[in-house]
Motif scaffolding. Structure first.
Motif, PDB file in Angstrom:
ATOM      1  N   GLU A 227       7.559  -3.175  11.114  1.00 57.02           N
ATOM      2  CA  GLU A 227       6.848  -4.236  11.832  1.00 57.02           C
ATOM      3  C   GLU A 227       7.794  -5.160  12.591  1.00 57.02           C
ATOM      4  O   GLU A 227       7.396  -5.783  13.567  1.00 57.02           O
ATOM      5  N   SER A 228       9.054  -5.250  12.163  1.00 51.39           N
ATOM      6  CA  SER A 228       9.992  -6.198  12.764  1.00 51.39           C
ATOM      7  C   SER A 228      10.464  -5.762  14.151  1.00 51.39           C
ATOM      8  O   SER A 228      10.857  -6.603  14.956  1.00 51.39           O
ATOM      9  N   GLY A 229      10.448  -4.456  14.430  1.00 50.23           N
ATOM     10  CA  GLY A 229      10.885  -3.959  15.726  1.00 50.23           C
ATOM     11  C   GLY A 229      12.381  -3.782  15.845  1.00 50.23           C
ATOM     12  O   GLY A 229      12.883  -3.402  16.899  1.00 50.23           O
TER      13      GLY A 229
ATOM     14  N   LYS B 188      14.012  -4.563  -2.977  1.00 47.82           N
ATOM     15  CA  LYS B 188      15.394  -4.168  -2.765  1.00 47.82           C
ATOM     16  C   LYS B 188      15.941  -4.921  -1.554  1.00 47.82           C
ATOM     17  O   LYS B 188      15.186  -5.455  -0.743  1.00 47.82           O
ATOM     18  N   TYR B 189      17.265  -4.936  -1.420  1.00 48.17           N
ATOM     19  CA  TYR B 189      17.909  -5.637  -0.317  1.00 48.17           C
ATOM     20  C   TYR B 189      17.903  -4.766   0.939  1.00 48.17           C
ATOM     21  O   TYR B 189      18.299  -3.612   0.910  1.00 48.17           O
ATOM     22  N   ASN B 190      17.457  -5.331   2.051  1.00 45.92           N
ATOM     23  CA  ASN B 190      17.476  -4.663   3.342  1.00 45.92           C
ATOM     24  C   ASN B 190      18.676  -5.187   4.114  1.00 45.92           C
ATOM     25  O   ASN B 190      18.701  -6.357   4.511  1.00 45.92           O
ATOM     26  N   SER B 191      19.675  -4.345   4.336  1.00 43.79           N
ATOM     27  CA  SER B 191      20.912  -4.797   4.965  1.00 43.79           C
ATOM     28  C   SER B 191      20.743  -5.079   6.459  1.00 43.79           C
ATOM     29  O   SER B 191      21.519  -5.840   7.027  1.00 43.79           O
ATOM     30  N   VAL B 192      19.757  -4.477   7.097  1.00 45.46           N
ATOM     31  CA  VAL B 192      19.530  -4.715   8.520  1.00 45.46           C
ATOM     32  C   VAL B 192      18.873  -6.078   8.733  1.00 45.46           C
ATOM     33  O   VAL B 192      19.287  -6.863   9.585  1.00 45.46           O
ATOM     34  N   LEU B 193      17.848  -6.387   7.932  1.00 46.82           N
ATOM     35  CA  LEU B 193      17.160  -7.682   8.032  1.00 46.82           C
ATOM     36  C   LEU B 193      17.880  -8.775   7.252  1.00 46.82           C
ATOM     37  O   LEU B 193      17.557  -9.947   7.375  1.00 46.82           O
ATOM     38  N   LYS B 194      18.820  -8.378   6.400  1.00 49.65           N
ATOM     39  CA  LYS B 194      19.619  -9.281   5.567  1.00 49.65           C
ATOM     40  C   LYS B 194      18.764 -10.156   4.647  1.00 49.65           C
ATOM     41  O   LYS B 194      18.971 -11.355   4.520  1.00 49.65           O
ATOM     42  N   LYS B 195      17.793  -9.523   3.986  1.00 45.56           N
ATOM     43  CA  LYS B 195      16.972 -10.212   2.987  1.00 45.56           C
ATOM     44  C   LYS B 195      16.347  -9.188   2.046  1.00 45.56           C
ATOM     45  O   LYS B 195      16.362  -7.988   2.321  1.00 45.56           O
ATOM     46  N   VAL B 196      15.809  -9.672   0.947  1.00 42.95           N
ATOM     47  CA  VAL B 196      15.166  -8.810  -0.039  1.00 42.95           C
ATOM     48  C   VAL B 196      13.726  -8.568   0.407  1.00 42.95           C
ATOM     49  O   VAL B 196      12.986  -9.508   0.690  1.00 42.95           O
ATOM     50  N   THR B 197      13.336  -7.287   0.491  1.00 42.77           N
ATOM     51  CA  THR B 197      11.989  -6.920   0.920  1.00 42.77           C
ATOM     52  C   THR B 197      11.405  -5.893  -0.041  1.00 42.77           C
ATOM     53  O   THR B 197      12.111  -5.330  -0.871  1.00 42.77           O
TER      54      THR B 197
END
Length: 60
Positions: free
Chosen positions: A19-21, A45-54
């Motif tokens: 959804e973030s694009g 889990k940690y999303n390294s691209v968005l730099k937050k836990v999702t």
């Protein structure tokens, strides 16, 4: 003697990333016990691209 074959490998994919694009994907490989959790697995889990836990959901 214990039964073999209940633990399977699953792929977890980020739900918010599509959804973030932002290009790229966030995926993790994990294992689960098929006997105890027959439904789809959902973990934070940690999303390294968005730099937050999702939230990451199991994909087939």
């Amino acid at each position: 003697m214990a039964k073999k074959g209940n633990r399977v490998q699953v792929i977890l994919e980020c739900t918010e990333h599509k959804e973030s694009g932002v290009p790229g994907t966030s995926r993790y490989i994990s294992t689960k016990n098929r006997k105890n959790t027959p439904d789809r697995l959902e973990l934070k889990k940690y999303n390294s691209v968005l730099k937050k836990v999702t939230v990451h959901r199991e994909i087939k």
